[in-house]
Design an enzyme around this catalytic site. Sequence first.
Site, PDB file in Angstrom:
ATOM      1  N   SER A 191       0.826  -1.210   0.000  1.00  0.00           N
ATOM      2  CA  SER A 191       0.000   0.000   0.000  1.00  0.00           C
ATOM      3  C   SER A 191       0.861   1.261   0.000  1.00  0.00           C
ATOM      4  CB  SER A 191      -0.913   0.021   1.225  1.00  0.00           C
ATOM      5  OG  SER A 191      -1.717  -1.132   1.280  1.00  0.00           O
TER       6      SER A 191
HETATM    7  N1  SAH Z   1      -0.863  -4.919   4.231  1.00  0.00           N
HETATM    8  C1  SAH Z   1      -0.198  -5.191   2.975  1.00  0.00           C
HETATM    9  C2  SAH Z   1      -1.078  -4.862   1.787  1.00  0.00           C
HETATM   10  C3  SAH Z   1      -1.038  -5.953   0.777  1.00  0.00           C
HETATM   11  S1  SAH Z   1      -2.220  -5.906  -0.508  1.00  0.00           S
HETATM   12  C4  SAH Z   1       1.169  -4.536   2.912  1.00  0.00           C
HETATM   13  O1  SAH Z   1       1.537  -3.821   3.865  1.00  0.00           O
HETATM   14  O2  SAH Z   1       1.913  -4.760   1.963  1.00  0.00           O
HETATM   15  C5  SAH Z   1      -3.504  -6.908   0.145  1.00  0.00           C
HETATM   16  C6  SAH Z   1      -3.213  -8.359   0.396  1.00  0.00           C
HETATM   17  O3  SAH Z   1      -4.455  -8.940   0.848  1.00  0.00           O
HETATM   18  C7  SAH Z   1      -2.794  -9.200  -0.800  1.00  0.00           C
HETATM   19  O4  SAH Z   1      -1.571  -9.838  -0.513  1.00  0.00           O
HETATM   20  C8  SAH Z   1      -3.923 -10.221  -0.984  1.00  0.00           C
HETATM   21  O5  SAH Z   1      -3.477 -11.491  -1.422  1.00  0.00           O
HETATM   22  C9  SAH Z   1      -4.498 -10.292   0.430  1.00  0.00           C
HETATM   23  N2  SAH Z   1      -5.876 -10.760   0.555  1.00  0.00           N
HETATM   24  C10 SAH Z   1      -6.945 -10.546  -0.248  1.00  0.00           C
HETATM   25  N3  SAH Z   1      -8.043 -11.154   0.252  1.00  0.00           N
HETATM   26  C11 SAH Z   1      -7.679 -11.760   1.425  1.00  0.00           C
HETATM   27  C12 SAH Z   1      -8.345 -12.556   2.408  1.00  0.00           C
HETATM   28  N4  SAH Z   1      -9.649 -12.872   2.309  1.00  0.00           N
HETATM   29  N5  SAH Z   1      -7.620 -13.002   3.458  1.00  0.00           N
HETATM   30  C13 SAH Z   1      -6.303 -12.718   3.590  1.00  0.00           C
HETATM   31  N6  SAH Z   1      -5.614 -11.990   2.682  1.00  0.00           N
HETATM   32  C14 SAH Z   1      -6.283 -11.506   1.617  1.00  0.00           C
END
Ligand code: SAH
Length: 212
Positions: free
Chosen positions: A59
């Site tokens: 993000s």
């Molecule tokens: N907090 C992260 C943001 C990553 S983007 C950071 O600091 O980099 C969001 C992530 O959520 C992705 O890796 C995606 O695979 C995951 N995601 C999407 N749906 C999800 C779910 N139901 N449970 C767990 N992870 C999920």
Amino acid sequence: MHEDKKEELVKILMKEGITDKKVLNAFLKVDRHLFVPDIIKLHAYSNVALPIGHEQTISQPYTVAFMTQALELNGRNKILEIGTGSGFQAAILVQMGMKVFSIERQFEIHQKTQKLFDSLGIRAALIYGDGTLGWKEAAPYDRIIVTAGGPEVPKRLLKQLSVGGKMVIPVGNRVSQTMQIITKISEKEFSTKEVPNFKFVPLIGKEGWKSE
Ligand code: SAH
């Protein structure tokens, strides 16, 4: 390392309205370049979201700072994060002294971030699974942070939040979401503040979108 770039980024975050000193301080401490692929490390301290593979992103720093500030952390809170991704958000929370549980639904991403945390000595419980179901084993949580955008607020997550606790979650369609900042007043009562115009990758799962 990268102190100048970090200070530059923190100045931008302050200009954009981040005032919480503990949040700003965490951004001075955590090395964002360790959480992005080698090929884009040069941009690690720019205020932009970056690709981390598997169609996912780390993000934008402002968004991480905004959500962390919105959690209104106090003391050593127990936090559940949905969407571990690169692990940067979780690392910021650990740096701030929080007890972090973080769920990721893509196995390769989960494993890669687990390895990174092991090598950096970052202590957090990383869990592989569907975060829309929460993680009952360690519930209730003082705070819940969802870092992928879903069509609605998963009911199980509201259940696993402590009374008096806060949840921050982007809700909307696949293109744009409104950040909901929810306080659990009692088992059945919630108050919600909304801030529009965020853009997250989709939250996929039982209480999220049904497919990529
Ligand atoms: N907090 C992260 C943001 C990553 S983007 C950071 O600091 O980099 C969001 C992530 O959520 C992705 O890796 C995606 O695979 C995951 N995601 C999407 N749906 C999800 C779910 N139901 N449970 C767990 N992870 C999920």
